[in-house]
Design an enzyme around this catalytic site. Structure first.
Site, short mmCIF file in Angstrom:
data_model
loop_
_atom_site.label_atom_id
_atom_site.label_comp_id
_atom_site.label_asym_id
_atom_site.label_seq_id
_atom_site.Cartn_x
_atom_site.Cartn_y
_atom_site.Cartn_z
N ILE A 1 21.19 -4.10 -10.00
CA ILE A 1 21.79 -2.91 -10.61
C ILE A 1 22.21 -1.97 -9.49
O ILE A 1 21.45 -1.75 -8.54
CB ILE A 1 20.82 -2.23 -11.61
CG1 ILE A 1 21.56 -1.10 -12.35
CG2 ILE A 1 19.54 -1.74 -10.94
CD1 ILE A 1 20.85 -0.62 -13.61
N MET B 1 23.20 1.60 -8.62
CA MET B 1 23.25 3.03 -8.94
C MET B 1 23.52 3.86 -7.69
O MET B 1 24.45 4.64 -7.63
CB MET B 1 21.92 3.49 -9.55
CG MET B 1 21.56 2.89 -10.89
SD MET B 1 20.13 3.78 -11.59
CE MET B 1 19.27 2.45 -12.40
N ILE C 1 21.03 -1.61 -2.39
CA ILE C 1 20.95 -2.35 -3.65
C ILE C 1 20.04 -3.56 -3.49
O ILE C 1 20.36 -4.50 -2.76
CB ILE C 1 22.34 -2.76 -4.14
CG1 ILE C 1 23.27 -1.54 -4.23
CG2 ILE C 1 22.24 -3.49 -5.48
CD1 ILE C 1 22.74 -0.40 -5.07
N GLU D 1 11.18 1.43 -16.05
CA GLU D 1 11.31 1.13 -14.62
C GLU D 1 10.20 1.83 -13.83
O GLU D 1 9.63 1.25 -12.89
CB GLU D 1 12.67 1.58 -14.10
CG GLU D 1 12.87 1.34 -12.62
CD GLU D 1 14.23 1.76 -12.10
OE1 GLU D 1 14.44 1.72 -10.88
OE2 GLU D 1 15.10 2.14 -12.92
N GLN E 1 -21.89 4.76 6.84
CA GLN E 1 -21.75 5.58 5.63
C GLN E 1 -20.31 6.00 5.39
O GLN E 1 -19.83 5.99 4.24
CB GLN E 1 -22.64 6.82 5.74
CG GLN E 1 -22.66 7.64 4.44
CD GLN E 1 -23.44 8.93 4.59
OE1 GLN E 1 -23.03 9.82 5.33
NE2 GLN E 1 -24.56 9.04 3.90
N HIS F 1 -9.09 -1.33 9.77
CA HIS F 1 -8.81 -2.54 10.54
C HIS F 1 -8.76 -2.26 12.04
O HIS F 1 -8.77 -3.20 12.84
CB HIS F 1 -7.48 -3.17 10.09
CG HIS F 1 -7.58 -4.06 8.90
ND1 HIS F 1 -7.80 -3.60 7.63
CD2 HIS F 1 -7.46 -5.42 8.78
CE1 HIS F 1 -7.81 -4.60 6.78
NE2 HIS F 1 -7.62 -5.73 7.45
N GLY F 2 -8.65 -0.99 12.41
CA GLY F 2 -8.54 -0.66 13.83
C GLY F 2 -7.25 -1.22 14.40
O GLY F 2 -6.21 -1.25 13.74
#
Length: 378
Positions: free
Chosen positions: A127, A129, A161, A241, A278, A337-338
């Protein structure tokens, strides 16, 4: 919250999920790296999805669909693709954003012409737009339809698009003398040209292109619905959508969370898994809680959509909140993850760059808040 045992799903949905999950494992996962490198998925995946009944399953059997008028089947496919980190195979765009325009506004002749290919994978949808100078403000589009009696002449350009390269039928939003109008332009139409496959930050296997229309002849038989009613049609479908975007974001949040959970259980620092600190436990607890809350909310909206009761402001709430959450989850995932989180070989890095577009497309989150605010009478 288990993804497979939620209250909104019945046994037939669980069977469908198992089948689609197997399809993902066998037909998508082995090709993900290849698609990323080439910047586009193979057409074969669309055809295989069609053979298995995964394309526009809500379409009537007379046109090649399965007559499964139940959005939960779409929800399952959106979730399962997110759970394998697949952002290139734009199934939700095809099934749940564009195909509904055809099922809702096409006449019988058009449905007979277009829908069988949409269901088989021979006709991939896009589509158009967005324009170079126009994003969320659809009223300001410049693409123009000039009335020539039995046909229009289309001139204009579109950008960003999705499915721009691979698509076979493009729903184009343009201004006719009657007002904003939707027309369908097929691959190969004279004067319809595609620009380059744009290089993006993320979603690298999802082809995104510029489209150019230079004196394209559009027969009146290729107008979708009534001329001048395009803006109304777009408004009627945008809530769905936005829900599709929210579902993908929650699914992506689950994926990023699970990847991070595995990592913090395995990675050690100062003699113990980093998940035992923690700060890590608290952050993971917060993310799990918010993802669970978001899942319950979007599940409730899926049921409202099925009942025809989904309100635009609710869809806007889901879209902005879930995509915002998605970006916070991937950001925290990278942090946990560092240095590994900055390496593209780790799924969390790909999720991080894939997530960034979600607060922008399907209407920016700022626009979502405008819609919600106006709904409050403000």
């Amino acid at each position: 919250m288990s993804q497979d045992n939620r209250a909104i799903f019945e046994e037939e949905h669980n069977v469908f999920r198992e089948n689609f999950r197997r399809f993902c494992e066998e037909e998508i996962v082995p090709y993900q790296e290849k698609w990323l490198e080439q910047g586009i998925v193979d057409r074969e995946i669309w055809e295989k999805a069609g053979e298995n009944g995964f394309l526009a399953p809500n379409v009537d059997e007379a046109y090649g669909g399965l007559s499964l008028d139940d959005f939960r089947y779409s929800q399952i496919m959106i979730e399962e693709l997110a759970h394998i980190g697949e952002s290139g195979f734009a199934l939700g765009l095809h099934n749940d954003v564009i195909a509904p325009y055809l099922t809702a506004y096409a006449n019988e002749e058009q449905k007979s012409r277009w829908l069988p290919g949409v269901c088989s994978g021979e006709t991939i949808l896009a589509i158009a737009m967005t324009e170079p100078d126009t994003g969320s403000d659809l009223q300001a589009i410049k693409s123009k339809l000039e009335d020539k009696g039995d046909h229009y002449i289309l001139n204009g350009s579109k950008t960003y698009i999705s499915n721009g390269i691979i698509s076979d039928l493009v729903v184009v939003v343009a201004k006719a003398p009657e007002g904003i109008t939707l027309v369908c332009v097929p691959r190969g139409a004279e004067g319809f040209n595609r620009g380059r496959n744009l290089k993006k930050m993320g979603m690298k296997s999802q082809d995104t292109a510029e489209l150019f229309f230079e004196n394209v002849v559009v027969p009146k038989t290729d107008v979708l619905g009534q001329p001048g009613q395009g803006f109304i049609y777009l408004m009627q479908k945008l809530a769905q959508e936005r829900l599709v975007t929210a579902l993908g974001a929650i699914g992506g949040s689950h994926f990023a969370f699970n990847e991070t959970l595995k990592f913090v259980k395995e990675r050690t620092a100062f003699g113990k898994p980093i998940g035992k600190f923690q700060n890590t436990r608290f952050k993971m607890a917060e993310m799990k809680t918010e993802i669970t809350i978001g899942q319950v909310f979007v599940d409730s909206l899926v049921m409202k959509l099925s009942e025809g009761k989904l309100a635009p402001d609710e869809a806007s709430m889901a879209k902005w909140w879930c995509t915002d959450l998605y970006n916070r989850v991937v950001d925290q995932g990278v942090q946990f993850h560092g240095g590994a989180g900055y390496m593209m070989e780790y799924p969390i890095a790909r999720a991080y760059v894939d997530a960034r577009i979600t607060p922008i497309f399907a209407g920016t989150n700022e626009i979502m808040k405008e819609i919600i605010g106006r709904g409050l009478g403000l």
